[in-house]
Write an enzyme that holds these catalytic residues in place. Sequence first.
Site, mmCIF file in Angstrom:
data_model
loop_
_atom_site.group_PDB
_atom_site.id
_atom_site.type_symbol
_atom_site.label_atom_id
_atom_site.label_comp_id
_atom_site.label_asym_id
_atom_site.label_seq_id
_atom_site.Cartn_x
_atom_site.Cartn_y
_atom_site.Cartn_z
ATOM 1 C CG ASP A 124 0.132 -5.271 4.331
ATOM 2 O OD1 ASP A 124 -0.515 -4.669 3.465
ATOM 3 O OD2 ASP A 124 -0.409 -5.838 5.307
ATOM 4 C CG ASP A 125 0.386 -1.190 5.238
ATOM 5 O OD1 ASP A 125 -0.018 -0.357 4.404
ATOM 6 O OD2 ASP A 125 -0.243 -2.220 5.543
ATOM 7 C CD GLU B 202 -4.720 -8.161 7.167
ATOM 8 O OE1 GLU B 202 -5.645 -7.582 6.575
ATOM 9 O OE2 GLU B 202 -3.673 -7.570 7.545
ATOM 10 C CG HIS C 195 -1.717 -1.230 1.372
ATOM 11 N ND1 HIS C 195 -3.014 -1.299 0.932
ATOM 12 C CD2 HIS C 195 -1.411 -2.466 1.862
ATOM 13 C CE1 HIS C 195 -3.479 -2.510 1.161
ATOM 14 N NE2 HIS C 195 -2.531 -3.244 1.723
#
Length: 339
Positions: free
Chosen positions: A280-281, A202, A21
Amino acid sequence: MSEISIKKFIEGIPKAELHLHIEGTFEPELMFEIAKRNNKIISHASIDELRKAYSFNNLQEFLDIYYAGANVLINEQDFYDLTWAYLTKVHEQNVVHVEIFFDPQTHTDRGISFDTVIRGIHKALEDGKKQFGISFKLIMSFLRHLDEASAFTTLEQALPYKNWISGVGLDSSEIGNPPSKFERVFEKAREEGFLTVAHAGEEGPAEYIWEALDLLKITRIDHGNRCLDDNSLVQKLVELQIPLTLCPLSNLELKVVKDLKDHPIVTMMNRGLLVTVNSDDPAYFGGYMNENYQSIADALQLSKKQITELAKNSFSASWLTDKEKENRITEVEEYFKNN
Ligand SMILES: Nc1ncnc2[nH]cnc12
Ligand SMILES: [Zn+2]
C-alpha cells in the site's frame, strides 16, 4: 535439502506487488533531499520528527500527511527518483512484477503537468525492467474526494499516454465517496480500453464493494476487508474469483484491524477468496513486501504452503498474460519444492 526458516523463505520467494501507491513510497530521507533541491519547506524540522508524525487513527489522518509529503515533487526527475527508489528496494525483496498506482490529481491540482508526472514514473519503470527484470503495469487512480468533473479531466489528460497506462483505480477518502459517484467516468475509461480496479471496503461498507463490482465493473478490489460482513458478497467474489489486494501493515497502522492476529487473510483464504499481500504505502506503514508477508506470517503462524499460495495468487491476480502467469506460478512451485 535443508529446510530454510520462514523468514528466509519469504525473502526468497518470487512475488508480485499489486497494490502500491508510488506516492506512498516516499521515504523521509528522499523527501528532505528533494525538498532541498526544489527550495520547498517541510513542516517537520527533521527526518526523525517527520517519522514520528507517522501515527494514524484512521485513513484520513494518514491521507493528510501523505498529500502534504507529495507537495515537494515538482520535476520529472523527482518522480523518476521516487519510483527508482521503490524499484531498488523491492528488487532486493525478490519482487519480480509490480502493478503500481499513481495519483495524477495530487500533482496536477498543484500545477504540475500530467506529462511531468507520468514521464518520470514511466522512465524509472522502463529502467527497472532493463536493469532488474521487473515487469510492470501502471494504474492511474482517481481521487474519490474530488468531483466527477475532475476525474473526467484527468481521464482526458491520460488518453495520449494510453499505451503506458493499463488501468484506472479509485482511492483516497472512502466513506461518503461511494463508487457510484464515478460510474460514468469508469464507463468511459472502460470504453477507452482501461481495466478497472477500486479501493472498496477498507473503511467503507460491503455495499461499496457491491457498487465497485456492479457499477464500475472492476477486475480486482483493493482491500475489500469488509466483504466478510456480507455472505452473499463473499459468495459472489469467490464465484467470480475477483482478487482482493490486502495490505496487512496498512490495515494495522490505519486501525482497520486492532491487531494483526485479527487480520482476516486466513479466514478469507479458507473461504476460497483469491487474496494477495501488498504494502500500500510502505514508507508510511513500516514495511515493504517482505515485512508485510513476515508480519502476517508471525501473527497468524502461516505455513510455507500458505505463503506459497499467497505468492502464487499475486501472479494469478495480476494483469500478466496467461502464459506469463503460468511461468511465474511454476517458478513459485519450484521454489516451494526446493525450500
Ligand atoms: N490505503 C489507502 N486507501 C485509500 N487511499 C489511499 N491512498 C493511498 N493509500 C490509500
Ligand atoms: Zn491503497
